[in-house]
Design a protein around this motif. Sequence first.
Motif, PDB file in Angstrom:
ATOM      1  N   THR A  92      21.050  38.403  37.655  1.00  0.00           N
ATOM      2  CA  THR A  92      22.069  39.361  38.081  1.00  0.00           C
ATOM      3  C   THR A  92      22.481  38.963  39.488  1.00  0.00           C
ATOM      4  O   THR A  92      21.628  38.768  40.357  1.00  0.00           O
ATOM      5  CB  THR A  92      21.538  40.807  38.069  1.00  0.00           C
ATOM      6  N   THR A  94      23.740  39.722  42.874  1.00  0.00           N
ATOM      7  CA  THR A  94      23.868  40.892  43.736  1.00  0.00           C
ATOM      8  C   THR A  94      23.468  40.513  45.164  1.00  0.00           C
ATOM      9  O   THR A  94      22.431  39.879  45.356  1.00  0.00           O
ATOM     10  CB  THR A  94      22.931  42.029  43.258  1.00  0.00           C
ATOM     11  N   GLN A  98      21.925  44.986  48.464  1.00  0.00           N
ATOM     12  CA  GLN A  98      22.271  45.927  47.395  1.00  0.00           C
ATOM     13  C   GLN A  98      21.319  45.864  46.204  1.00  0.00           C
ATOM     14  O   GLN A  98      21.489  46.587  45.227  1.00  0.00           O
ATOM     15  CB  GLN A  98      23.699  45.642  46.913  1.00  0.00           C
ATOM     16  N   VAL A  99      20.316  45.018  46.290  1.00  0.00           N
ATOM     17  CA  VAL A  99      19.366  44.867  45.180  1.00  0.00           C
ATOM     18  C   VAL A  99      18.412  46.057  45.147  1.00  0.00           C
ATOM     19  O   VAL A  99      17.783  46.405  46.147  1.00  0.00           O
ATOM     20  CB  VAL A  99      18.557  43.565  45.320  1.00  0.00           C
ATOM     21  N   GLU A 103      16.183  46.196  39.522  1.00  0.00           N
ATOM     22  CA  GLU A 103      16.833  44.898  39.319  1.00  0.00           C
ATOM     23  C   GLU A 103      15.911  43.756  39.751  1.00  0.00           C
ATOM     24  O   GLU A 103      15.805  42.730  39.065  1.00  0.00           O
ATOM     25  CB  GLU A 103      18.135  44.847  40.131  1.00  0.00           C
ATOM     26  N   GLY A 146      24.503  35.833  46.401  1.00  0.00           N
ATOM     27  CA  GLY A 146      24.007  36.836  45.484  1.00  0.00           C
ATOM     28  C   GLY A 146      22.855  36.402  44.597  1.00  0.00           C
ATOM     29  O   GLY A 146      22.472  37.123  43.677  1.00  0.00           O
TER      30      GLY A 146
END
Length: 249
Positions: A92, A94, A98-99, A103, A146
Amino acid sequence: MKQLEGKVAVVTGGNSGIGFAMASRFVQEGASVVIVGRRADAVEAAVQQLGAQAIGVTGDIADLGTHDRVAALVAAEFGGADIYVANAGMNTITPSDQVGVEEYDIQFATNTRAVFFGVQKIGPLMRRDGAILLVSSIASGKALDGHAVYAGSKAAIEAFARSWALEFKTRGIRVNVISPGPVDTPILAKLGVAATERPAFEAMMAGAIPLGRMGRAEEVANAALLLAGSEGSFITGVNLRVDGGIALA
């Protein structure tokens, strides 16, 4: 004689993409293949395509019980395995700030913990002079936006491979890593690349890759055959990048 005649290979995530290409290449070389995937319909479809030499197991590799079932099937059907490919994984994209915990945990559970315990479970069933192949990513050594969690989860399995290359040496079992670069597989759609965006995405990637194009799953499978088969019999503890040179850019 085919290179893998009479051999038994297990490929996690073998129902699609790079994993399916590996399983298909192994079958072409004479191996019996056990593929593992999360979706029963996808696993069944892949087995039908691979033919009589393939068996499917449906299960989430993040669930450690899946590895118990795989090992039990291999023991019952074949008495052991010659090749184990830890291919299944997830990503994913990210930014780190923001993780969330969930996640983070699911990526490490799928990409790292599952690899460790998958090898632990299949290890006792591996025959002498077998091969273990872990699928990592160029992201472990090349900073990508990310990808911090994904990169960390893949870097860990590269460390596993170095340790295991020594731990398994007395049984002649070779342990290697393969790190694909950008490859044209269905995972692109899962990462949010829409069909209408594909031409622009491919052009962008071509500009970043020294060989001027994205890779094909079959090319990664050919490299996997080298590391898992008899022609790679003196190769252990390496990380082979199959990336068109993008790690250099």
